[in-house]
Design a protein around this motif. Structure first.
Motif, PDB file in Angstrom:
ATOM      1  N   SER A  70       0.661  -1.319   0.112  1.00  0.00           N
ATOM      2  CA  SER A  70      -0.037  -0.103  -0.021  1.00  0.00           C
ATOM      3  C   SER A  70       0.910   1.343   0.155  1.00  0.00           C
ATOM      4  CB  SER A  70      -0.891   0.029   1.143  1.00  0.00           C
ATOM      5  OG  SER A  70      -0.227   0.209   2.412  1.00  0.00           O
ATOM      6  N   GLY A  71       1.995   1.211   0.706  1.00  0.00           N
ATOM      7  CA  GLY A  71       2.966   2.423   0.677  1.00  0.00           C
ATOM      8  C   GLY A  71       2.528   3.427   1.718  1.00  0.00           C
ATOM      9  N   SER A  72       1.649   2.866   2.618  1.00  0.00           N
ATOM     10  CA  SER A  72       1.148   3.550   3.774  1.00  0.00           C
ATOM     11  C   SER A  72       2.138   3.796   4.923  1.00  0.00           C
ATOM     12  CB  SER A  72      -0.229   3.145   4.231  1.00  0.00           C
ATOM     13  OG  SER A  72      -0.052   1.721   4.580  1.00  0.00           O
ATOM     14  N   THR A  73       3.112   3.143   4.916  1.00  0.00           N
ATOM     15  CA  THR A  73       4.499   2.979   5.779  1.00  0.00           C
ATOM     16  C   THR A  73       5.560   2.685   4.726  1.00  0.00           C
ATOM     17  OG1 THR A  73       4.553   1.001   6.454  1.00  0.00           O
ATOM     18  CG2 THR A  73       3.140   2.673   7.848  1.00  0.00           C
ATOM     19  N   VAL A  74       6.840   3.062   5.146  1.00  0.00           N
ATOM     20  CA  VAL A  74       7.849   2.724   4.413  1.00  0.00           C
ATOM     21  C   VAL A  74       8.311   1.358   4.125  1.00  0.00           C
ATOM     22  CG1 VAL A  74       9.039   5.138   5.182  1.00  0.00           C
ATOM     23  CG2 VAL A  74       9.490   2.929   6.566  1.00  0.00           C
ATOM     24  N   ASN A  75       7.623   0.261   5.071  1.00  0.00           N
ATOM     25  CA  ASN A  75       7.978  -0.992   4.801  1.00  0.00           C
ATOM     26  C   ASN A  75       6.860  -1.625   3.903  1.00  0.00           C
ATOM     27  OD1 ASN A  75       6.592  -0.541   7.344  1.00  0.00           O
ATOM     28  ND2 ASN A  75       6.342  -2.743   7.490  1.00  0.00           N
ATOM     29  N   ARG A  76       5.962  -0.729   3.306  1.00  0.00           N
ATOM     30  CA  ARG A  76       5.145  -1.286   2.317  1.00  0.00           C
ATOM     31  C   ARG A  76       5.110  -0.876   1.002  1.00  0.00           C
ATOM     32  NH1 ARG A  76      -0.086  -0.056   6.703  1.00  0.00           N
ATOM     33  NH2 ARG A  76       0.744  -1.711   8.307  1.00  0.00           N
ATOM     34  N   THR A  77       6.421  -1.000   0.425  1.00  0.00           N
ATOM     35  CA  THR A  77       6.538  -0.525  -0.727  1.00  0.00           C
ATOM     36  C   THR A  77       7.011  -1.451  -1.840  1.00  0.00           C
ATOM     37  OG1 THR A  77       8.743   0.182  -0.286  1.00  0.00           O
ATOM     38  CG2 THR A  77       7.319   1.922   0.192  1.00  0.00           C
ATOM     39  N   ILE A  78       6.768  -2.614  -1.574  1.00  0.00           N
ATOM     40  CA  ILE A  78       7.174  -3.866  -2.416  1.00  0.00           C
ATOM     41  C   ILE A  78       5.877  -4.260  -3.350  1.00  0.00           C
ATOM     42  CG2 ILE A  78       8.092  -6.046  -2.482  1.00  0.00           C
ATOM     43  CD1 ILE A  78       9.898  -3.986  -1.337  1.00  0.00           C
ATOM     44  N   MET A  79       6.426  -4.473  -4.746  1.00  0.00           N
ATOM     45  CA  MET A  79       5.719  -4.910  -5.507  1.00  0.00           C
ATOM     46  C   MET A  79       6.236  -6.406  -5.991  1.00  0.00           C
ATOM     47  SD  MET A  79       5.483  -5.942  -9.191  1.00  0.00           S
ATOM     48  CE  MET A  79       6.163  -4.711 -10.028  1.00  0.00           C
ATOM     49  N   VAL A  80       5.340  -7.424  -5.937  1.00  0.00           N
ATOM     50  CA  VAL A  80       5.960  -8.787  -6.326  1.00  0.00           C
ATOM     51  C   VAL A  80       5.257  -9.281  -7.718  1.00  0.00           C
ATOM     52  CG1 VAL A  80       5.959 -11.144  -5.415  1.00  0.00           C
ATOM     53  CG2 VAL A  80       6.257  -9.259  -3.682  1.00  0.00           C
ATOM     54  N   GLN A  81       5.816  -9.724  -8.578  1.00  0.00           N
ATOM     55  CA  GLN A  81       5.335 -10.299  -9.625  1.00  0.00           C
ATOM     56  C   GLN A  81       5.719 -11.930  -9.646  1.00  0.00           C
ATOM     57  OE1 GLN A  81       7.420  -9.032 -13.384  1.00  0.00           O
ATOM     58  NE2 GLN A  81       6.393 -10.600 -14.535  1.00  0.00           N
ATOM     59  N   VAL A  82       4.589 -12.519  -9.640  1.00  0.00           N
ATOM     60  CA  VAL A  82       4.168 -13.930  -9.664  1.00  0.00           C
ATOM     61  C   VAL A  82       3.801 -14.583 -10.992  1.00  0.00           C
ATOM     62  CG1 VAL A  82       3.114 -15.980  -8.180  1.00  0.00           C
ATOM     63  CG2 VAL A  82       3.767 -13.521  -7.016  1.00  0.00           C
ATOM     64  N   ASP A  83       4.262 -15.871 -11.266  1.00  0.00           N
ATOM     65  CA  ASP A  83       4.061 -16.627 -12.466  1.00  0.00           C
ATOM     66  C   ASP A  83       2.600 -17.096 -12.227  1.00  0.00           C
ATOM     67  OD1 ASP A  83       3.711 -19.056 -14.017  1.00  0.00           O
ATOM     68  OD2 ASP A  83       5.560 -18.328 -14.962  1.00  0.00           O
ATOM     69  N   ALA A  84       1.695 -16.893 -12.858  1.00  0.00           N
ATOM     70  CA  ALA A  84       0.337 -17.305 -12.627  1.00  0.00           C
ATOM     71  C   ALA A  84       0.108 -18.840 -12.802  1.00  0.00           C
ATOM     72  CB  ALA A  84      -0.852 -16.698 -13.357  1.00  0.00           C
ATOM     73  N   LYS A  85       1.067 -19.303 -13.600  1.00  0.00           N
ATOM     74  CA  LYS A  85       0.961 -21.046 -13.693  1.00  0.00           C
ATOM     75  C   LYS A  85       1.725 -21.654 -12.543  1.00  0.00           C
ATOM     76  CE  LYS A  85       0.188 -20.555 -18.655  1.00  0.00           C
ATOM     77  NZ  LYS A  85       0.802 -20.804 -19.932  1.00  0.00           N
ATOM     78  N   SER A  86       3.063 -21.357 -12.663  1.00  0.00           N
ATOM     79  CA  SER A  86       3.989 -21.861 -11.439  1.00  0.00           C
ATOM     80  C   SER A  86       3.662 -21.542 -10.269  1.00  0.00           C
ATOM     81  CB  SER A  86       5.320 -22.153 -12.097  1.00  0.00           C
ATOM     82  OG  SER A  86       5.860 -20.632 -11.770  1.00  0.00           O
ATOM     83  N   LYS A  87       3.172 -20.291  -9.987  1.00  0.00           N
ATOM     84  CA  LYS A  87       3.059 -19.574  -8.780  1.00  0.00           C
ATOM     85  C   LYS A  87       4.224 -19.292  -8.043  1.00  0.00           C
ATOM     86  CE  LYS A  87      -0.899 -21.439  -9.494  1.00  0.00           C
ATOM     87  NZ  LYS A  87      -0.738 -22.492 -10.143  1.00  0.00           N
ATOM     88  N   ASN A  88       5.373 -19.428  -8.830  1.00  0.00           N
ATOM     89  CA  ASN A  88       6.649 -18.938  -8.330  1.00  0.00           C
ATOM     90  C   ASN A  88       6.707 -17.365  -8.336  1.00  0.00           C
ATOM     91  OD1 ASN A  88       7.727 -21.724  -7.883  1.00  0.00           O
ATOM     92  ND2 ASN A  88       8.317 -21.848  -9.960  1.00  0.00           N
ATOM     93  N   VAL A  89       7.762 -16.746  -7.461  1.00  0.00           N
ATOM     94  CA  VAL A  89       7.930 -15.210  -7.536  1.00  0.00           C
ATOM     95  C   VAL A  89       8.931 -15.166  -8.565  1.00  0.00           C
ATOM     96  CG1 VAL A  89       9.056 -13.453  -6.441  1.00  0.00           C
ATOM     97  CG2 VAL A  89       7.444 -14.854  -5.329  1.00  0.00           C
ATOM     98  N   ILE A  90       8.660 -14.123  -9.658  1.00  0.00           N
ATOM     99  CA  ILE A  90       9.646 -13.877 -10.938  1.00  0.00           C
ATOM    100  C   ILE A  90      10.341 -13.093 -10.230  1.00  0.00           C
ATOM    101  CG2 ILE A  90       9.787 -12.880 -13.006  1.00  0.00           C
ATOM    102  CD1 ILE A  90       6.838 -14.120 -13.680  1.00  0.00           C
ATOM    103  N   LYS A  91      10.111 -11.867  -9.540  1.00  0.00           N
ATOM    104  CA  LYS A  91      10.932 -10.756  -8.968  1.00  0.00           C
ATOM    105  C   LYS A  91      10.096  -9.935  -8.101  1.00  0.00           C
ATOM    106  CE  LYS A  91       9.791  -7.223 -12.595  1.00  0.00           C
ATOM    107  NZ  LYS A  91      10.389  -6.245 -13.704  1.00  0.00           N
ATOM    108  N   SER A  92      10.848  -9.342  -7.108  1.00  0.00           N
ATOM    109  CA  SER A  92      10.363  -8.375  -6.104  1.00  0.00           C
ATOM    110  C   SER A  92      10.877  -6.976  -6.321  1.00  0.00           C
ATOM    111  CB  SER A  92      10.536  -8.611  -4.609  1.00  0.00           C
ATOM    112  OG  SER A  92       9.809  -9.895  -4.353  1.00  0.00           O
ATOM    113  N   GLN A  93      10.178  -5.886  -6.607  1.00  0.00           N
ATOM    114  CA  GLN A  93      10.753  -4.726  -6.714  1.00  0.00           C
ATOM    115  C   GLN A  93      10.517  -3.618  -5.551  1.00  0.00           C
ATOM    116  OE1 GLN A  93       9.345  -4.133 -10.779  1.00  0.00           O
ATOM    117  NE2 GLN A  93      11.044  -2.894 -11.028  1.00  0.00           N
ATOM    118  N   ASP A  94      11.464  -2.936  -4.940  1.00  0.00           N
ATOM    119  CA  ASP A  94      11.002  -1.694  -4.263  1.00  0.00           C
ATOM    120  C   ASP A  94      10.521  -0.491  -5.027  1.00  0.00           C
ATOM    121  OD1 ASP A  94      10.986   0.015  -2.369  1.00  0.00           O
ATOM    122  OD2 ASP A  94      12.957  -0.375  -1.406  1.00  0.00           O
TER     123      ASP A  94
END
Length: 277
Positions: free
Chosen positions: A84-108
Motif C-alpha cells: 500500500s505504501g502507507s508506511t516505509v516498509n510497505r513499498t514492495i511489488m511482487v510479480q508472480v508466475d500465474a501458472k507455476s506460482k513462483n515469484v518472478i521478481k520483487s521490486q522496491d
C-alpha cells in the motif's frame, strides 16, 4: 445501471482480511493485507493453497511490520501484488508466475511512490494504494482517500520499469459520502474500456488506523475520458476491498467481491455482485 443484486456466494476458510482477488477458470487468487502469502482457492474442490511470497512467509503479521499487500492485478501469465505504501516498509511489488506460482521478481517501488506523492500533492501520511490495473501499456494505481485530505486519485503510469523509468498522470475524484463520510477507493478492475471500482466510507482520517464502516459503493470510470459514469451504494455495513470479473453478458455483468473483516480470524466471505447494463 441502477439495478444490482448482492449475495453471499461462499466463505474461504484459511484466508483472513482479504484485500484483493482475481478470478480465473473457477479459481480465485487472493491476497490478505496481513499476510505474505498468495492464496489460490479452487472453487469446485473447496481447496485452499498458499504460495510464499518471501522467505519465512507468515499470516497475521503484526501491523507495524506487515508488507500490507492491498492491490492485485493480472496481465497475461503474471500476477502483480502491490504494497500500500502507507508506511516505509510497505513499498514492495511482487510479480508472480500465474501458472507455476513462483515469484518472478520483487521490486522496491519507493522512488515511484515518492514521485506519485509529489505529483499528486499527497502528504506521506495520506498515501495509501488499494487498487491496481495493468493493460499491457499503462498501470492504473488507486490512492484511497481515507486520510485527512481525502485524496482519491487514479494514477496512470507508463514506463518500462516502475522502479526507475515512468511517466505519471494523476486524476483526482470527489467520491460520494455515506452518512456524512466521504467514500474512498478500495479496489478496481478493467472491463473492456471501463474501470469498475469499489469505494468504502470508514469513519477515520488515518490510512493506518481502522474506523467504523458505514458502507460501500460501486462505480464506473470511462478510461478514454477518465470521468465517472455512475456510482451506486451497495451496502450500509460492509467494507469491500476486492473486485474481480466473474461473468458478463449483453444484459448483465457479474463480479466477485471480497470483504475485509479487519480481524485476525482466518476466514473471508466472497460475494457476487450483479449489475444490469
Amino acid at each position: 445501471m441502477e439495478k444490482f443484486q448482492l449475495t453471499l456466494l461462499f466463505k474461504i476458510i484459511g484466508l483472513g482480511s482479504a484485500s484483493g482477488l482475481i478470478y480465473q477458470d473457477n479459481t480465485i487468487f487472493a491476497i490478505g493485507d496481513n499476510s505474505s502469502y498468495l492464496y489460490e482457492y479452487h472453487i469446485d474442490s473447496n481447496k485452499l493453497e498458499r504460495h510464499a511470497l518471501a522467505e519465512n512467509s507468515e499470516e497475521n503479521i503484526p501491523k507495524s511490520i506487515k508488507p500490507d499487500f492491498e492491490a492485485i492485478t493480472k496481465y497475461q501469465d503474471s500476477l502483480y501484488l502491490f504494497g500500500s505504501g502507507s508506511t516505509v516498509n510497505r513499498t514492495i511489488m511482487v510479480q508472480v508466475d500465474a501458472k507455476s506460482k513462483n515469484v518472478i521478481k520483487s521490486q522496491d517501488l519507493s522512488d515511484l511512490y515518492l514521485a506519485m506523492q509529489s505529483f499528486g500533492k499527497i502528504a506521506e501520511e495520506d498515501f495509501n494504494l488499494e487498487g491496481a490495473i495493468f493493460n499491457g501499456e499503462t498501470w492504473f494505481l488507486f490512492n484511497r482517500g481515507n486520510g485527512k485530505t481525502n485524496k482519491n486519485i487514479v494514477f496512470s503510469i507508463d514506463g518500462k520499469n516502475l522502479a526507475n523509468e515512468f511517466r505519471i498522470v494523476a486524476n483526482e475524484y470527489k467520491l460520494p459520502k455515506i452518512k456524512g463520510i466521504r467514500t474512498s477507493f478500495t479496489d478496481a478492475i478493467l472491463v473492456d474500456d471501463k474501470i469498475y471500482f469499489l469505494a468504502t466510507a470508514e469513519n477515520t482520517d488515518s490510512t493506518y488506523n481502522d474506523g467504523e464502516v458505514l458502507g460501500s459503493i460501486v462505480g464506473r470510470i470511462d478510461v478514454k475520458k477518465m470521468k465517472i459514469d455512475f456510482t451506486k451504494k451497495i451496502t450500509d455495513t460492509q467494507k469491500f476491498e476486492g473486485i474481480t470479473l466473474f461473468k458478463k453478458s449483453e444484459k448483465e455483468i457479474e463480479f466477485l467481491l471480497c470483504e475485509d473483516n479487519d480481524t485476525e480470524v482466518l476466514e473471508s466471505n466472497i460475494y457476487k455482485l450483479v449489475i444490469s447494463k
